[in-house]
Design a protein around this motif. Structure first.
Motif, PDB file in Angstrom:
ATOM      1  N   UNK A   1       0.791  -1.353  -0.077  1.00 28.52           N
ATOM      2  CA  UNK A   1      -0.197  -0.116  -0.133  1.00 28.52           C
ATOM      3  C   UNK A   1       0.884   1.352   0.064  1.00 28.52           C
ATOM      4  N   UNK A   2       2.213   1.249  -0.451  1.00 28.10           N
ATOM      5  CA  UNK A   2       2.983   2.526  -0.532  1.00 28.10           C
ATOM      6  C   UNK A   2       2.975   2.914  -2.007  1.00 28.10           C
ATOM      7  N   UNK A   3       3.181   4.350  -2.024  1.00 27.81           N
ATOM      8  CA  UNK A   3       3.243   4.869  -3.254  1.00 27.81           C
ATOM      9  C   UNK A   3       4.479   4.798  -3.934  1.00 27.81           C
ATOM     10  N   UNK A   4       4.604   4.131  -5.078  1.00 30.62           N
ATOM     11  CA  UNK A   4       5.919   3.883  -5.780  1.00 30.62           C
ATOM     12  C   UNK A   4       6.168   5.025  -6.692  1.00 30.62           C
ATOM     13  N   UNK A   5       5.170   5.712  -7.325  1.00 28.31           N
ATOM     14  CA  UNK A   5       5.419   6.898  -8.170  1.00 28.31           C
ATOM     15  C   UNK A   5       4.146   7.203  -8.919  1.00 28.31           C
ATOM     16  N   UNK A   6       4.212   8.490  -9.602  1.00 28.39           N
ATOM     17  CA  UNK A   6       3.171   8.969 -10.330  1.00 28.39           C
ATOM     18  C   UNK A   6       3.754   8.777 -11.823  1.00 28.39           C
ATOM     19  N   UNK A   7       2.702   8.901 -12.914  1.00 25.38           N
ATOM     20  CA  UNK A   7       3.127   9.238 -14.297  1.00 25.38           C
ATOM     21  C   UNK A   7       2.085  10.109 -14.637  1.00 25.38           C
ATOM     22  N   UNK A   8       2.637  11.019 -15.750  1.00 21.53           N
ATOM     23  CA  UNK A   8       1.773  12.140 -16.253  1.00 21.53           C
ATOM     24  C   UNK A   8       2.271  12.427 -17.763  1.00 21.53           C
ATOM     25  N   UNK A   9       1.481  12.442 -18.652  1.00 21.18           N
ATOM     26  CA  UNK A   9       1.910  12.784 -20.127  1.00 21.18           C
ATOM     27  C   UNK A   9       2.092  14.357 -19.980  1.00 21.18           C
ATOM     28  N   UNK A  10       3.013  14.760 -20.584  1.00 21.14           N
ATOM     29  CA  UNK A  10       3.441  16.127 -20.708  1.00 21.14           C
ATOM     30  C   UNK A  10       3.764  16.449 -22.080  1.00 21.14           C
ATOM     31  N   UNK A  11       4.022  17.900 -22.391  1.00 20.21           N
ATOM     32  CA  UNK A  11       4.170  18.517 -23.526  1.00 20.21           C
ATOM     33  C   UNK A  11       5.833  18.444 -23.736  1.00 20.21           C
ATOM     34  N   UNK A  12       6.280  18.761 -25.097  1.00 19.39           N
ATOM     35  CA  UNK A  12       7.837  18.645 -24.912  1.00 19.39           C
ATOM     36  C   UNK A  12       8.315  19.892 -24.158  1.00 19.39           C
ATOM     37  N   UNK A  13       7.486  21.095 -24.217  1.00 17.37           N
ATOM     38  CA  UNK A  13       7.946  22.345 -23.477  1.00 17.37           C
ATOM     39  C   UNK A  13       8.313  22.409 -21.986  1.00 17.37           C
ATOM     40  N   UNK A  14       7.754  21.188 -21.545  1.00 19.58           N
ATOM     41  CA  UNK A  14       8.194  21.045 -20.085  1.00 19.58           C
ATOM     42  C   UNK A  14       9.609  20.356 -19.931  1.00 19.58           C
ATOM     43  N   UNK A  15      10.112  19.651 -20.945  1.00 19.05           N
ATOM     44  CA  UNK A  15      11.578  19.153 -20.776  1.00 19.05           C
ATOM     45  C   UNK A  15      12.504  20.373 -20.832  1.00 19.05           C
ATOM     46  N   UNK A  16      13.700  20.063 -20.028  1.00 17.99           N
ATOM     47  CA  UNK A  16      14.661  21.158 -20.086  1.00 17.99           C
ATOM     48  C   UNK A  16      15.296  21.337 -21.408  1.00 17.99           C
ATOM     49  N   UNK A  17      15.567  22.350 -21.545  1.00 16.15           N
ATOM     50  CA  UNK A  17      16.414  22.555 -22.938  1.00 16.15           C
ATOM     51  C   UNK A  17      17.713  21.814 -23.157  1.00 16.15           C
ATOM     52  N   UNK A  18      18.173  21.223 -22.178  1.00 16.46           N
ATOM     53  CA  UNK A  18      19.446  20.324 -22.197  1.00 16.46           C
ATOM     54  C   UNK A  18      19.109  19.032 -22.588  1.00 16.46           C
ATOM     55  N   UNK A  19      17.826  18.808 -22.077  1.00 20.51           N
ATOM     56  CA  UNK A  19      17.142  17.407 -22.129  1.00 20.51           C
ATOM     57  C   UNK A  19      16.555  17.311 -23.966  1.00 20.51           C
ATOM     58  N   UNK A  20      16.052  18.468 -24.440  1.00 15.56           N
ATOM     59  CA  UNK A  20      15.719  18.468 -25.797  1.00 15.56           C
ATOM     60  C   UNK A  20      17.016  18.415 -26.620  1.00 15.56           C
ATOM     61  N   UNK A  21      17.871  19.180 -26.427  1.00 13.55           N
ATOM     62  CA  UNK A  21      19.030  19.086 -27.124  1.00 13.55           C
ATOM     63  C   UNK A  21      19.576  17.909 -27.323  1.00 13.55           C
ATOM     64  N   UNK A  22      20.017  17.121 -26.200  1.00 13.27           N
ATOM     65  CA  UNK A  22      20.425  15.796 -26.164  1.00 13.27           C
ATOM     66  C   UNK A  22      19.558  14.843 -26.893  1.00 13.27           C
ATOM     67  N   UNK A  23      18.307  14.869 -26.988  1.00 14.16           N
ATOM     68  CA  UNK A  23      17.374  14.086 -27.436  1.00 14.16           C
ATOM     69  C   UNK A  23      17.539  14.162 -28.991  1.00 14.16           C
ATOM     70  N   UNK A  24      17.422  15.456 -29.530  1.00 13.18           N
ATOM     71  CA  UNK A  24      17.878  15.531 -30.897  1.00 13.18           C
ATOM     72  C   UNK A  24      18.940  15.208 -31.352  1.00 13.18           C
TER      73      UNK A  24
END
Length: 139
Positions: free
Chosen positions: A67-90
């Motif tokens: 009965x312990x919270x493991x984690x949460x998930x949420x669908x997000x938009x790309x604008x919510x990623x950091x610029x560094x993450x976007x740069x590394x992804x591309x």
């Protein structure tokens, strides 16, 4: 990895009858996510899941069999990623079309991005230090 395990919950999000959702889990949820709306529950042998809306956002909370919270998930938009993450992804995966982005919040915050082209469909993981790495092929 938890995201792989969470995939067993595809479906309508209601109590699926495999196992009943624990009253303790529901109590913990109500305390941790006070004010949540439109809550639906599902359970499997490994997790209990609540999908809900809070402050206009749709989230999913996963609880273990203790009965312990493991984690949460949420669908997000790309604008919510950091610029560094976007740069590394591309940089790491040029010429792929981006699909759904899932933010996982648990012990640490990790993002999963669906990438695809004509012949490949897969998930990459963006780690807390903004590194991008292959995670899983999607069939």
């Amino acid at each position: 990895m938890l995201v792989v395990s969470f995939g067993a919950f595809a479906g309508n999000g209601t109590d699926n009858g495999e196992e009943k959702v624990s009253g303790y889990t529901k109590s913990n949820f109500n305390y941790q996510f006070n004010g949540a709306e439109n809550v639906t529950w599902a359970s499997s042998a490994r997790f209990q899941k609540a999908t809900f809306t809070k402050e206009g956002k749709t989230l999913t909370a996963f609880y273990n069999n203790q009965n312990e919270l493991v984690g949460t998930t949420q669908v997000i938009q790309i604008t919510e990623l950091s610029p560094v993450a976007i740069k590394n992804l591309v940089k790491s995966y040029p010429n792929y079309q981006m699909g759904e982005i899932i933010k996982y919040s648990g012990n640490e915050e990790v993002y999963y991005v669906n990438l695809k082209n004509e012949s490949k469909n897969f998930l990459v993981e963006i780690t807390p230090d903004m590194n991008v790495q292959f995670f899983k092929t999607i069939k």
